[in-house]
Write an enzyme that holds these catalytic residues in place. Structure first.
Site, PDB file in Angstrom:
ATOM      1  N   ASN A 221       0.871  -1.173   0.000  1.00  0.00           N
ATOM      2  CA  ASN A 221       0.000   0.000   0.000  1.00  0.00           C
ATOM      3  C   ASN A 221       0.909   1.224   0.000  1.00  0.00           C
ATOM      4  OD1 ASN A 221      -1.795   2.035   0.548  1.00  0.00           O
ATOM      5  ND2 ASN A 221      -2.652   1.104   2.390  1.00  0.00           N
TER       6      ASN A 221
ATOM      7  N   ARG B 198      -2.667  -2.057  -3.396  1.00  0.00           N
ATOM      8  CA  ARG B 198      -3.826  -1.205  -3.192  1.00  0.00           C
ATOM      9  C   ARG B 198      -3.676   0.030  -4.090  1.00  0.00           C
ATOM     10  NH1 ARG B 198      -4.959   3.369   1.162  1.00  0.00           N
ATOM     11  NH2 ARG B 198      -7.186   3.519   0.854  1.00  0.00           N
TER      12      ARG B 198
ATOM     13  N   HIS C  30     -12.701   3.507  -0.020  1.00  0.00           N
ATOM     14  CA  HIS C  30     -12.797   2.478   1.025  1.00  0.00           C
ATOM     15  C   HIS C  30     -13.515   1.221   0.540  1.00  0.00           C
ATOM     16  CE1 HIS C  30     -12.737   5.911   4.238  1.00  0.00           C
ATOM     17  NE2 HIS C  30     -11.519   5.449   4.050  1.00  0.00           N
TER      18      HIS C  30
END
Ligand code: ADP
Length: 390
Positions: free
Chosen positions: A7, A85, A174
């Protein structure tokens, strides 16, 4: 089956090596202050006891990744592939995709929608391809889960030629967390759950209306600025405020962007901090601004939970997650009290229990089941890697 999850941010690179079948974590950490003085790698690993810190210059993501490789090698574990991500998948990622020159190009193409994140994420993918030439990489975009929500939910009532040209729509954020929250709540509740309002309440916060696993609407919009009051973001306000600030206040577009994203929300309301723990302390001491920050947070969150419920014509379950949702019994109760009028009831003893497990905190006669679901975006990303590369 192990997966490495990355990430990357503009000056940070979080990593986690985990077993996707057992959720066991072998190593995890964060390379911080990349490209800035005072860089370090903080991590935990099964290979060494306790929290570790390596202080070393990290001029770029590649240098950071080399530290990650050493940390992973020390665990003695191999992995099948790398999951990345990506904050903004734009119109290219209705689902996760294996990295190729083409898909990596798409991450950069949509980067103007999330410039602080996508460029760094694309760079990190490039570094991983170079350092691990025999491993596959997968792009897991935060926006994917929201991409197929109904058109009446994602479309903005702006001129069609403008929205078409600039790809303006509700993308949400999200999504990987909301997808995980649905999955974990479904495993916990079973067949009785159909309509869930997922509440990811961290320093960034969003709600998602999820019906039988499909996203029906979400509170974040073109960017993560929309919706709830957050740590430093204002959430939904009259869009004309932007023009007014510019015309009458003399603020530049960049200044307004910074104001709304970094200087607003709970920070602006409380006047002391964006962290709910500090505000809770202030409110307990009688600070009126801190109390107003919480009152507004509860009020807006309650309102938007109803908006999500309306998009599904009802709901049977709501789930609290992320930093605030998982940890703050006070704030869970504050939000639930806003919904007491329609039969939401929290068992205060159950609410006070601290645990890392999925749990129910509503009373048996509550009209809506209320859960706490610790989110696990890394596991969700790893599961996608298993699906695509396993
Ligand atoms: P993000 O991933 O968006 O940075 P998190 O989900 O980690 O955010 O949430 C961070 C926020 O959660 C903190 O700013 C704080 O307000 C809140 N938080 C974290 N731990 C606690 C706690 N023990 N009690 C109350 N609030 C907490």
């Amino acid at each position: 089956m192990n997966v490495l999850v990355i990430n990357a941010g503009s000056s940070s690179l979080k990593f986690q090596l985990l077993d996707v079948d057992t959720a066991e974590v072998y190593a995890k950490g964060n390379c911080e202050r990349i490209g800035i003085e005072g860089a370090f790698v903080g991590y935990e690993s099964v290979a060494v006891e306790g929290k570790q810190k390596i202080e070393a210059p990290l001029p770029d993501h590649k240098t950071a990744m080399k530290h990650v490789i050493d940390i992973i090698n020390a665990t003695g574990q191999d992995f099948i592939g790398i999951g990345h991500r990506v904050v903004q998948g734009g119109w290219y990622f209705p689902e996760s995709k294996v990295v190729t020159d083409e898909t990596l190009g798409w991450v950069r193409e949509v980067a103007p929608l999330a410039p602080l994140h996508n460029y760094a994420e694309a760079d990190a993918i490039e570094v991983c391809r170079e350092l691990f030439p025999d491993k596959g990489n997968v792009i897991v975009a935060d926006t994917s889960f929201h991409y197929n929500m109904p058109e009446k939910a994602w479309r903005y009532a702006l001129p069609r030629d403008v929205v078409d040209k600039l790809h303006i729509r509700k993308y949400g954020a999200h999504g990987t967390s909301h997808r995980y929250i649905w999955r974990a709540a479904k495993q916990f509740v079973g067949d009785d759950m159909h309509k869930l309002v997922s509440c990811h309440l961290g320093s960034g916060a969003s709600l998602s209306a999820i019906q039988d696993g499909h996203d029906m609407d979400t509170t974040m919009g073109l960017t993560p600025l929309d919706g709830l009051i957050m740590g430093t973001r204002c959430g939904t306000i009259d869009p004309a405020t932007v023009c007014y600030l510019h015309r009458e206040g003399g603020y530049s577009v960049d200044e307004i962007d910074t104001m709304m994203n970094k200087q607003s929300g709970l920070l602006a309301l409380s006047g002391i901090s964006s962290d709910s723990r500090d505000i809770e302390e202030g409110a307990a001491k009688g600070d009126a601004n801190c109390q107003m920050a919480f009152d507004m947070f509860y009020y807006r969150t309650g309102q938007l939970i109803m908006e999500m419920a309306q998009s599904m014509h009802g709901f049977d379950t709501m789930a609290f997650s992320a930093g605030i949702g998982e940890n703050s019994a006070t704030m869970r109760l504050g939000v639930a009290k806003e919904l007491e009028w329609m039969g939401v009831k929290i068992d205060e003893e159950k609410n006070a229990i601290r645990s890392g497990e999925v749990r129910e905190i509503s009373t048996p006669d509550s009209k809506i089941r209320v859960l706490v679901v610790p989110t696990n975006e890394e596991l969700m990303i790893a599961l996608d890697v298993k699906d695509l590369l396993g």
